[in-house]
Design a protein around this motif. Structure first.
Motif, short mmCIF file in Angstrom:
data_model
loop_
_atom_site.label_atom_id
_atom_site.label_comp_id
_atom_site.label_asym_id
_atom_site.label_seq_id
_atom_site.Cartn_x
_atom_site.Cartn_y
_atom_site.Cartn_z
N PRO A 31 9.90 -9.16 36.50
CA PRO A 31 9.87 -8.12 35.39
C PRO A 31 8.76 -7.07 35.52
CG PRO A 31 9.65 -10.50 34.83
CD PRO A 31 9.49 -10.48 36.06
N ASN A 32 7.92 -7.18 36.29
CA ASN A 32 6.70 -6.11 36.41
C ASN A 32 7.03 -5.23 37.33
OD1 ASN A 32 4.83 -7.41 34.47
ND2 ASN A 32 3.94 -8.62 36.25
N ILE A 33 8.01 -5.68 38.25
CA ILE A 33 8.63 -4.57 39.22
C ILE A 33 9.70 -3.82 38.64
CG2 ILE A 33 10.07 -4.46 41.26
CD1 ILE A 33 8.98 -6.90 42.29
N PHE A 34 10.39 -4.29 37.87
CA PHE A 34 11.27 -3.53 36.87
C PHE A 34 10.45 -2.29 35.94
CE2 PHE A 34 14.38 -6.80 37.60
CZ PHE A 34 15.48 -6.14 37.81
N THR A 35 9.33 -2.96 35.47
CA THR A 35 8.55 -2.05 34.63
C THR A 35 7.95 -0.89 35.33
OG1 THR A 35 7.76 -3.89 33.28
CG2 THR A 35 6.45 -1.99 33.20
N GLY A 72 11.90 -6.96 29.53
CA GLY A 72 11.66 -8.04 28.70
C GLY A 72 12.94 -9.13 28.90
N ARG A 73 13.93 -8.71 28.81
CA ARG A 73 14.99 -9.72 28.96
C ARG A 73 14.97 -10.44 30.25
NH1 ARG A 73 19.14 -8.88 24.91
NH2 ARG A 73 18.98 -6.96 23.92
N VAL A 74 14.81 -9.88 31.25
CA VAL A 74 14.54 -10.42 32.60
C VAL A 74 13.25 -11.47 32.55
CG1 VAL A 74 13.81 -10.32 35.04
CG2 VAL A 74 15.61 -8.87 33.91
N ALA A 75 12.27 -10.92 31.88
CA ALA A 75 11.03 -11.95 31.65
C ALA A 75 11.52 -13.29 30.96
CB ALA A 75 9.67 -10.99 30.68
N ARG A 76 12.17 -12.97 29.62
CA ARG A 76 12.34 -14.18 29.12
C ARG A 76 13.48 -15.08 29.53
NH1 ARG A 76 12.14 -9.88 25.14
NH2 ARG A 76 14.37 -9.65 25.26
N GLN A 81 7.03 -14.45 30.93
CA GLN A 81 6.39 -13.59 29.97
C GLN A 81 4.72 -13.90 30.23
OE1 GLN A 81 8.51 -15.96 28.98
NE2 GLN A 81 9.61 -15.20 27.22
N SER A 82 4.26 -12.69 30.24
CA SER A 82 2.68 -12.58 30.47
C SER A 82 2.02 -11.56 29.50
CB SER A 82 2.18 -12.79 31.91
OG SER A 82 2.66 -11.24 32.43
#
Length: 288
Positions: A31-35, A72-76, A81-82
């Protein structure tokens, strides 16, 4: 008075490691890579605006909004989530949807108004920062009813950035606005105020969590049509989408207050029923 201590002795407790052997699972990084990709897209939009390449600037900003919608959807989905990811996402959102749209609008039209145009984009960027800060604070609240999760308070920053560029979409469609720069300034200020307002807007967070089996195929068809239209007629699709979103703001506010009123009546009815039941089981009091 002061207990003796050995300066060469380390009494600090070893810090507990979150992950075994200090290793971070790959699913937490995704998810952080997407961000970070979204942040790169937002910075690219700023560069394209400086070079007056408006189509690429809009495309980069839309791509950043798309990545913001899925990280966010990928993280969930990955249960990754962090707190670090939440802070990184908020900082990236400010650059992508606070700074980048302001730079695009200023270089596109508002620089003709000199200081007034710069003040307008400054107000927009400040309102975007305030909107994101309020959103972060709201994440810590656990006392809100479940139905309120379907609504945002004010226009979210990604949506605000997309609708802010509506005059650029209109120009691409043939509506030239060289003499309407003051209206663009007023429109920029209006979008900024919508972001920090208390107007309820549909969040769309619950969309896609549960879909009936018979609706799966139509949803795929609609998504495919939207992507095809966005790739084939980007300006028209974004313009129509922005107008529809603006038109739905009064609808979402009306729906919100309607549901809120209904919940208040239900709560009053339950309180009244509980009070009557309490009065029924209490023994009568007699004068002494």
């Amino acid at each position: 008075m002061f207990p003796p201590f050995d300066p060469e002795k380390d009494d600090r407790k070893p810090r507990a490691r979150v992950f075994a052997r200090g290793q971070v699972p790959t699913r937490v990084l995704i998810p952080n890579i997407f961000t970070l990709l979204g942040l790169c897209a937002g910075l690219t939009a700023i560069r394209m605006a400086i070079e007056h390449r408006w189509d690429l600037a809009v495309a980069a900003l839309v791509f950043a909004a798309f990545l913001d919608g899925i990280d966010g959807r990928v993280a969930r989905l990955l249960k990754a989530q962090s707190r670090f990811g939440a802070e990184l996402d908020s900082l990236a959102d400010f650059v992508n949807f606070g700074v980048a749209p302001a730079i695009i609008m200023f270089n596109w039209a508002l620089d003709d108004l000199k200081s007034m145009g710069w003040i307008a984009v400054l107000i927009y960027a400040v309102c975007a920062a305030l909107r994101l800060a309020r959103f972060n604070v709201a994440l810590d609240r656990t006392d809100l009813p479940a139905w309120k999760s379907s609504y945002f308070v004010g226009v979210p920053a990604p949506a605000g950035a997309i609708i802010l560029l509506l005059p650029i979409y209109a120009q691409d469609l043939g509506l030239h606005l060289p003499t309407l720069t003051p209206l663009v300034l007023v429109y920029t200020l209006a979008v900024a105020l919508l972001m920090v307002s208390r107007v309820p807007t549909f969040s769309g967070k619950l969309i896609g969590q549960k879909i009936a089996r018979e609706h799966v195929l139509p949803v795929f068809v609609l998504v495919a049509l939207f992507i095809a239209c966005l790739l084939t007629y980007p300006s028209l699709t974004l313009a129509v989408g922005s107008v529809i979103y603006l038109a739905f703001i009064p609808v979402s506010a009306y729906r919100y207050f309607q549901v809120e009123r209904k919940m208040e009546l239900i709560a009053k009815g339950q309180n009244g029923k509980a009070a009557s039941e309490t009065a029924a089981i209490e023994p009568p009091s007699f004068p002494r």
